[in-house]
Design a protein around this motif. Structure first.
Motif, PDB file in Angstrom:
ATOM      1  N   GLN A 145     -21.347 -54.232  86.155  1.00 43.31           N
ATOM      2  CA  GLN A 145     -21.503 -52.844  85.728  1.00 43.31           C
ATOM      3  C   GLN A 145     -22.108 -52.654  84.334  1.00 43.31           C
ATOM      4  O   GLN A 145     -22.977 -51.795  84.153  1.00 43.31           O
ATOM      5  CB  GLN A 145     -20.209 -52.050  85.872  1.00 43.31           C
ATOM      6  N   GLY A 176     -20.000 -47.218  92.545  1.00 41.38           N
ATOM      7  CA  GLY A 176     -19.147 -48.373  92.258  1.00 41.38           C
ATOM      8  C   GLY A 176     -18.322 -48.195  90.995  1.00 41.38           C
ATOM      9  O   GLY A 176     -17.215 -48.736  90.896  1.00 41.38           O
ATOM     10  N   TYR A 190     -17.755 -47.148 101.667  1.00 40.95           N
ATOM     11  CA  TYR A 190     -18.336 -47.153 103.015  1.00 40.95           C
ATOM     12  C   TYR A 190     -17.552 -48.121 103.891  1.00 40.95           C
ATOM     13  O   TYR A 190     -16.955 -49.076 103.387  1.00 40.95           O
ATOM     14  CB  TYR A 190     -19.799 -47.600 102.974  1.00 40.95           C
ATOM     15  N   THR A 239     -25.968 -46.102  88.439  1.00 39.27           N
ATOM     16  CA  THR A 239     -27.292 -45.995  87.812  1.00 39.27           C
ATOM     17  C   THR A 239     -27.890 -44.604  87.995  1.00 39.27           C
ATOM     18  O   THR A 239     -28.577 -44.103  87.108  1.00 39.27           O
ATOM     19  CB  THR A 239     -28.259 -47.051  88.380  1.00 39.27           C
ATOM     20  N   GLU A 292     -26.267 -37.150  96.484  1.00 40.32           N
ATOM     21  CA  GLU A 292     -25.251 -38.193  96.639  1.00 40.32           C
ATOM     22  C   GLU A 292     -24.533 -38.028  97.969  1.00 40.32           C
ATOM     23  O   GLU A 292     -24.125 -36.931  98.337  1.00 40.32           O
ATOM     24  CB  GLU A 292     -24.259 -38.124  95.457  1.00 40.32           C
TER      25      GLU A 292
END
Ligand SMILES: Cc1cc2nc3c(=O)[nH]c(=O)nc-3n(C[C@H](O)[C@H](O)[C@H](O)COP(=O)(O)OP(=O)(O)OC[C@H]3O[C@@H](n4cnc5c(N)ncnc54)[C@H](O)[C@@H]3O)c2cc1C
Length: 615
Positions: A581, A99, A73, A28, A48
């Motif tokens: 998504q 993602g 992560y 997003t 980021e």
């Protein structure tokens, strides 16, 4: 093996002011940053945590069949007593593109009823009709080839997709021969067979596209769709390897808290710096890290903040509550007589080598396929004869009984009751799905619950507030979720006993035992076949009226503060029955229009602004 990430250049940003700061350059974040920097009048900084990564693991579709842990992560959930005390991995991308760079590439939508539920929760403009233009705007659809349609019977209706959006939705030029047999079982079972699931009718067995660039047969993601084509814009800066750990606020006597910027740590040298936003700080760190960041900034449940040593600015129980996902049972059947090729063929070095040669030579063959193009999403009525009693039980439950402690907050509870009424309604209908059964050409039989009543939380780690947050899905806290999942296991057992699947002589190996509800759950726990997540974390900073425990309104601005908005998966108030998504691209496109719209209004002279005359 993935290549080392590319740290990229180090833009000179410390102490500077931008129109917008976007926290998180994931799906997003990059979508919103692209749109806000259009026209080169507004400056946009994206911060980021991850890096730019270009390698085979992020590009070649077949890699989507395994988890790209190097680019995620390292988080494990809190143990959950309802699933045998097991702790589960929390999958979140940690890379530019988030993602979208590590996901399974399934590109589908939920039914219109799922999105209309968002509007019913008080979010004007966020129903199906409000989102459809943005589903289209974000996407370029390429129909399956004539050969594909002939070989597999793929159905579609291009009119529900876009023709020139940044994300490519297409069909790989390959499927395994056994998929036809799997489809035959669904067809004879009498489940609905919608020609195009993206029409708003996503119940039944259907074909879906993949986030796949049809010319190169490589992944289409937020990085290569929304960032790479515009990275030369002088008003768009992406800074990688930056961990934002606080949103900074001005506090006025009359105006309250106004977000003015953020503080970040550079992963390269642990240096700390601040940057400032003159228009808005936009949070796009995802459903796990956005609530963590707000809590680190002093907004969240006060006991959580105090325990972690964070000074409370506002006691906001809703921040980190209402967390949802798609819990699932991973059943397995041992199948005989699989056709060749099949998903195990790649274990043969000779087959593997020829598949790669085929991919490199002409971009065809098994390497072009991620998770495949066939899904079944079924209504509760299809899955269980007990649907009427299940719905009645939902309505008669004491809502507070099966919720986490934070729901002592009356607003959160009111919001849950409203959600529960909607869930009861959707569970009783045939135009909304309750269960996903992905169709694959081997014996993995996943059943994923689409609309759980259990609610999770994301909270600061009290012993290390900057460490990974505590993710507690509370899967199966509500026994009705458990009951529906058991019914899904039973449905899958009947499905695999169908005559169309006889050629496989299926033998259930996982869980392999269990007849009663309790036995089935226990067997799933023992065989470690219960998963809390489909990597669809959502809801932890929900878009809902404040009286329902919302964190942002339908304008995406956070309640109780100024100039702070949220655009990521955390705003989803009720998780839809789909992979997320395509929905998140649509949400982010709509978010960008909303943010642009409010900031193009001529600025009100500051003297009036200060006294809030026009607020
Ligand atoms: C393994 C996996 C498989 C999936 N499979 C599918 C699928 O097949 N189909 C589908 O439709 N969906 C799938 N999804 C879901 C989909 O990718 C997500 O819903 C979507 O990416 C969410 O977008 P987002 O912008 O909310 O968060 P993200 O895309 O996760 O972006 C958040 C970004 O913020 C960054 N960030 C976090 N905290 C900070 C901080 N403090 N400072 C700076 N940066 C920060 C992160 O590094 C990340 O890049 C999958 C997800 C995963 C992880």
């Amino acid at each position: 093996t993935p290549k080392q990430p590319i740290p990229g250049s180090e833009p000179d940003i410390a102490g500077k002011t931008f129109d917008y700061i976007v926290v998180g350059g994931g799906l997003t974040g990059l979508t919103v940053a692209n749109r806000l920097s259009e026209g080169s009048r507004q400056s946009v900084l994206v911060l980021e945590n991850g890096y730019l990564v270009d390698d085979v693991s992020t590009q070649v579709p077949s890699y989507a069949n395994s988890l790209n842990k190097a680019l995620m992560y390292n988080i494990t959930s809190a143990p959950n007593v309802n699933i045998g005390g097991q702790a589960k991995p929390v999958w979140v991308g940690n890379v530019v593109g988030g993602g979208s760079v590590v996901n399974g590439m399934a590109f589908d939508r939920a039914s219109s009823a799922d999105y209309d539920a968002w509007e019913q929760l008080g979010n004007r403009g966020w129903g199906w009709n409000g989102l459809l233009p943005y589903f289209k705007k974000s996407t370029t659809f390429t129909p399956p080839s004539t050969e594909n349609v002939k070989a597999w019977g793929t159905t579609y209706d291009a009119s529900y997709y876009g023709t020139n959006g940044p994300i490519q939705a297409s069909f790989p030029p390959f499927d395994y021969p056994d998929i036809t047999t799997i489809w035959a079982a669904y067809k004879s079972e009498g489940v609905p067979l919608p020609k195009e699931h993206a029409s708003g009718n996503a119940v039944g067995a259907y074909w879906i596209p993949t986030a796949l660039q049809p010319k190169t047969e490589t992944r289409s993601d937020a990085r290569n769709g929304y960032y790479d084509p515009v990275k030369s814009r002088s008003n768009l800066i992406l800074a990688t390897g930056k961990t934002v750990n606080e949103v900074l606020f001005d506090r006025g006597l009359l105006t309250g808290y106004t977000a003015k910027g953020v503080q970040y740590v550079s992963r390269k040298d642990n240096s700390v710096a601040q940057v400032y936003a003159s228009k808005e700080v936009i949070l796009a760190a995802g459903a796990v890290f956005t609530p963590q960041l707000l809590q680190l900034s002093g907004f969240g449940p006060k006991d959580v903040l105090s325990a972690a040593g964070v000074q409370v600015k506002q006691d906001r129980p809703a921040i980190g509550a209402n967390m949802q996902d798609h819990p699932n049972a991973n059943m397995q059947f041992d199948l005989k007589n699989l056709a060749t090729p099949n998903p195990f063929s790649g274990q043969d070095p000779a087959f593997n080598a020829s598949a790669w040669a085929q991919y490199y030579a002409n971009r065809t063959g098994p390497i072009t396929q991620a998770h495949g193009s066939s899904l079944a999403f079924l209504s509760l009525q299809t899955v269980s004869e007990k649907y009427e009693s299940i719905v009645a039980n939902i309505k008669s439950q004491n809502a507070r009984t099966y919720l986490p402690a934070v729901y002592a907050d009356s607003k959160l509870l009111a919001g849950f009751i409203k959600q529960r009424d909607i869930i009861a309604d959707l569970h009783s209908r045939t135009d909304a799905a309750v269960a996903e059964f992905p169709m694959v050409a081997f014996g993995l039989a996943i059943g994923a619950l689409q609309r759980p009543l259990s609610r999770g939380t994301v909270t600061l780690n009290s012993s290390n507030k900057y460490g990974m947050p505590v993710v507690q899905w509370n899967t199966f806290q509500n026994p009705i979720d458990r009951q529906i999942l058991v019914e899904m296991v039973r449905w899958l057992r009947q499905h695999w006993a169908r005559p169309e699947l006889n050629k496989f002589q299926p033998v259930e190996t996982v869980p392999g035992t269990g007849e009663t509800d309790d036995e089935i759950i226990e067997a799933l726990i023992q065989t470690k076949a219960l998963e809390a997540s489909f990597a669809h974390m959502s809801g932890s900073c929900s878009m809902m009226p404040e009286a329902y425990g919302g964190v942002v309104g339908s304008d995406l601005l956070m309640y109780g503060v100024k100039r702070l908005s949220i655009v990521d998966g955390s705003i989803i108030p009720l998780v839809p029955a789909t992979h997320l998504q395509a929905t998140m691209y649509a949400v982010a496109e709509k978010a960008a229009d909303i943010i642009k719209g409010r900031n193009s209004i001529p600025t009100i002279p500051s003297i009036f602004n200060a006294f809030n005359f026009f607020a």
